[in-house]
Write a protein that holds these residues in place. Structure first.
Motif, mmCIF file in Angstrom:
data_model
loop_
_atom_site.group_PDB
_atom_site.id
_atom_site.type_symbol
_atom_site.label_atom_id
_atom_site.label_comp_id
_atom_site.label_asym_id
_atom_site.label_seq_id
_atom_site.Cartn_x
_atom_site.Cartn_y
_atom_site.Cartn_z
ATOM 1 N N UNK A 128 0.811 -1.220 0.000
ATOM 2 C CA UNK A 128 0.000 0.000 0.000
ATOM 3 C C UNK A 128 0.840 1.263 0.000
ATOM 4 N N UNK A 129 2.166 1.124 -0.042
ATOM 5 C CA UNK A 129 3.045 2.285 -0.081
ATOM 6 C C UNK A 129 3.157 3.023 1.228
ATOM 7 N N UNK A 130 2.925 2.326 2.341
ATOM 8 C CA UNK A 130 2.897 2.995 3.647
ATOM 9 C C UNK A 130 4.160 2.779 4.469
ATOM 10 N N UNK A 131 5.087 1.955 3.959
ATOM 11 C CA UNK A 131 6.350 1.764 4.663
ATOM 12 C C UNK A 131 7.449 1.503 3.644
ATOM 13 N N UNK A 132 8.610 2.034 3.896
ATOM 14 C CA UNK A 132 9.796 1.793 3.077
ATOM 15 C C UNK A 132 10.623 0.722 3.779
ATOM 16 N N UNK A 133 10.735 -0.443 3.159
ATOM 17 C CA UNK A 133 11.429 -1.552 3.796
ATOM 18 C C UNK A 133 12.918 -1.303 3.961
ATOM 19 N N UNK A 138 14.821 4.240 12.299
ATOM 20 C CA UNK A 138 14.608 5.399 13.162
ATOM 21 C C UNK A 138 13.732 6.460 12.490
ATOM 22 N N UNK A 139 13.499 6.331 11.188
ATOM 23 C CA UNK A 139 12.504 7.208 10.559
ATOM 24 C C UNK A 139 11.141 6.980 11.194
ATOM 25 N N UNK A 140 10.865 5.743 11.560
ATOM 26 C CA UNK A 140 9.565 5.388 12.117
ATOM 27 C C UNK A 140 9.579 5.253 13.639
ATOM 28 N N UNK A 152 17.134 -1.624 9.016
ATOM 29 C CA UNK A 152 15.935 -1.404 8.210
ATOM 30 C C UNK A 152 14.855 -2.428 8.548
ATOM 31 N N UNK A 153 13.595 -2.142 8.206
ATOM 32 C CA UNK A 153 12.535 -3.141 8.400
ATOM 33 C C UNK A 153 12.808 -4.443 7.661
ATOM 34 N N UNK A 154 13.368 -4.370 6.460
ATOM 35 C CA UNK A 154 13.666 -5.588 5.718
ATOM 36 C C UNK A 154 14.675 -6.457 6.474
ATOM 37 N N UNK A 155 15.735 -5.827 6.978
ATOM 38 C CA UNK A 155 16.746 -6.578 7.721
ATOM 39 C C UNK A 155 16.171 -7.172 8.993
ATOM 40 N N UNK A 156 15.334 -6.427 9.702
ATOM 41 C CA UNK A 156 14.723 -6.947 10.921
ATOM 42 C C UNK A 156 13.852 -8.164 10.622
ATOM 43 N N UNK A 157 13.076 -8.105 9.538
ATOM 44 C CA UNK A 157 12.189 -9.214 9.191
ATOM 45 C C UNK A 157 12.973 -10.467 8.820
ATOM 46 N N UNK A 158 14.193 -10.292 8.300
ATOM 47 C CA UNK A 158 15.016 -11.424 7.901
ATOM 48 C C UNK A 158 16.064 -11.814 8.912
ATOM 49 N N UNK A 159 15.981 -11.263 10.134
ATOM 50 C CA UNK A 159 16.937 -11.556 11.214
ATOM 51 C C UNK A 159 18.363 -11.165 10.836
ATOM 52 N N UNK A 160 18.475 -10.081 10.112
ATOM 53 C CA UNK A 160 19.773 -9.540 9.720
ATOM 54 C C UNK A 160 20.039 -8.182 10.357
#
Length: 514
Positions: A128-133, A138-140, A152-160
């Motif tokens: 939906x374009x509401x978050x930049x992975x 810290x932006x959020x 980043x959110x992407x790294x957190x989701x992948x345990x990185x």
């Protein structure tokens, strides 16, 4: 305590259909004592869909055998094909003391399967374009301290993301995280926010429940909405997952959580508060909801192809090493090179898995109300799914039980093990001798395998290939074999989560059963 076998089944087979079923006599903590086999039947209607009764029979037999062998109080499983639940079954008790059976409405603690639910919501938020992975978290979450690195959110989701996981200090009596309530996600960040990173973000895989707490805070900041409300909006309400949500005491229909020890047997798990990890391990769900969740990922009006690719494409470290984890979901291939994505969970009083084969549109889920039971839950899910997968692929298959036995050699890690696979006229003696390394591995994890081998179910045959389900107290796995013209077998152990694997060769020897 005699629990019996309480079965609520939705295989939807009419009474005249001679299903292949397994009826197991059971006393808690013991192995099955009897097995009665019938015959297969032609396809029958299942809620308007064409379903093969053999597929249902294969799943029912496997689940009943795992239930009997593992001694779990209650267990449920479901298979969904193209978004519709085509088979589900409920065995045992959600409350032993009150003798309440497991039903389609029973809610189980799902532990880390919560991460899979969270990343589905994250994918839709991105869609939906509401978050930049790839933005700095810290932006959020501006209040999260800087770490001289971009998380980043992407790294957190992948345990990185480099965020630590549990440490002993988290369970000190004065600050035990499972006994405190955190009204806001931001409050839970204080558990780990000031601790150093365990690795530079992106440089290495480090599994972290707390990384998901930070991820949920980022989702809240991006959407300007509380995390549990986001789950409702993005996942639970659109998919009508009416038995999924935050786990807490007093929820109607929730299974009693049990623990088992060799000294005390079965006991009720202590009450815990999971408010610090809703996103990473604090949800409950029903098995029907989880199967539905898996299959819904393939619906283009729910997840776009690009959003689905986030879940099904592995992330890599900064050095290019694959983690075999996408956006939260883990990736694997089975012995027939089918891609599947999955996540399992283990928590005090709960065990769960959801597993999806995207190309085949088959989703399978299992839940139970005991930690680490079944231990090999991922390979058990693969065994449950196999007949449905063969059916989807248009392969003709039958459940067969050859009156034969085989002497075999099993090569594992360079060591040869000789044993026997016994399909005898007395079904109670259908067994396989297991490689000692498998028994040692299972024993270390608290599920010792029985002496004298493990039960096997009838082969699931398609052409000259066969799939032999093996039942152990730790769960089910399978041996994929090719049937030779000379009545020999050759193949390999399947199940990505069976720790002993290697080539399997067997020659028929009828003398074993005499």
């Amino acid at each position: 305590m005699h629990l019996g076998l309480l079965r609520q089944s939705r295989t939807y087979v009419v009474a005249s259909a001679a299903l292949l079923t397994v009826l197991w006599g059971f006393r808690a903590g013991s192995q099955a004592t009897t097995a009665v086999y019938g015959s297969t039947s032609p396809p029958v209607a299942i809620d308007g869909m064409a379903a093969d009764a053999t597929s249902a029979a294969h799943a029912s037999a496997t689940l009943a055998a795992v239930y009997a062998s593992s001694g779990v109080p209650g267990i449920a499983a479901a298979v969904s094909v193209d978004g519709e639940v085509v088979w589900e079954e409920y065995l045992g008790l959600s409350d032993v003391e009150a003798a309440i059976p497991v039903t389609p409405e029973t809610r189980f603690r799902i532990g880390s399967v919560s991460k899979a639910v969270t990343t589905v919501a994250l994918s839709r938020l991105w869609q939906e374009g509401r978050i930049d992975l790839d933005a700095d978290v810290r932006r959020y979450v501006p209040e999260f301290p800087g770490k001289d690195a971009v998380i980043t959110p992407r790294l957190l989701a992948g345990h990185l993301g480099g965020i630590r996981n549990y440490e002993q200090k988290d369970f000190a009596d004065s600050s035990h995280i499972d006994r405190r309530h955190f009204a806001e996600t931001a409050d839970a960040l204080a558990i780990f926010a000031d601790d150093p990173l365990v690795a530079t973000p992106g440089h290495g895989y480090h599994y972290s429940v707390f990384g998901y707490t930070l991820l949920s805070a980022a989702m809240e900041g991006a959407a300007r909405k509380r995390f549990l409300s986001l789950l409702d909006d993005l996942v639970i309400e659109p998919l009508d997952l009416g038995h999924t949500g935050a786990d807490s005491a007093g929820i109607p229909g929730r299974a009693v959580a049990y623990e088992r020890s060799s000294e005390d047997g079965l006991s009720v798990a202590e009450p815990l508060d999971f408010s610090y990890k809703w996103a990473g391990g604090g949800l409950h769900s029903s098995v029907r909801d989880l199967a539905r969740l898996g299959s819904a990922l393939l619906e283009p009006d729910f997840l776009s192809p690009a959003a689905l690719a986030l879940l099904t494409t592995t992330q890599t470290t900064s050095s290019g090493e694959s983690t075999e984890v996408g956006l939260g979901w883990r990736l694997g291939t089975d012995s027939r090179d089918r891609l599947f994505i999955h996540h399992a969970g283990n928590i005090s009083g709960g065990r769960a898995v959801v597993l999806l084969y995207p190309a085949q549109g088959v989703s399978v889920a299992i839940t139970s109300n005991q930690a680490l039971a079944p231990l090999m839950i991922e390979s058990t899910a693969q065994v449950l799914a196999e007949a449905f997968l063969l059916g989807r692929e248009g392969r003709r298959f039958t459940r067969m039980r050859p009156v034969a036995s085989f002497e075999y050699t099993w090569m594992a890690r360079g060591t040869e093990h000789a044993g026997s696979l016994r399909y005898c006229t007395d079904q109670a003696d259908d067994r396989i001798d297991l490689h000692p390394e498998l028994g040692q591995w299972a024993a270390r994890l608290g599920s010792p395998l029985p002496e004298g081998g493990a039960p096997v179910l009838p082969m699931l045959q398609a052409g000259n290939t066969a799939f032999i389900p093996v039942i152990t107290p730790a769960g089910a796995f399978a041996i994929d074999v090719v049937l030779g013209a000379d009545d020999s077998l050759s193949g390999a152990v399947s199940g990505q989560y069976v720790r002993v694997a290697g080539p399997f060769q067997a020659e028929r020897s009828d003398s074993i059963c005499r």
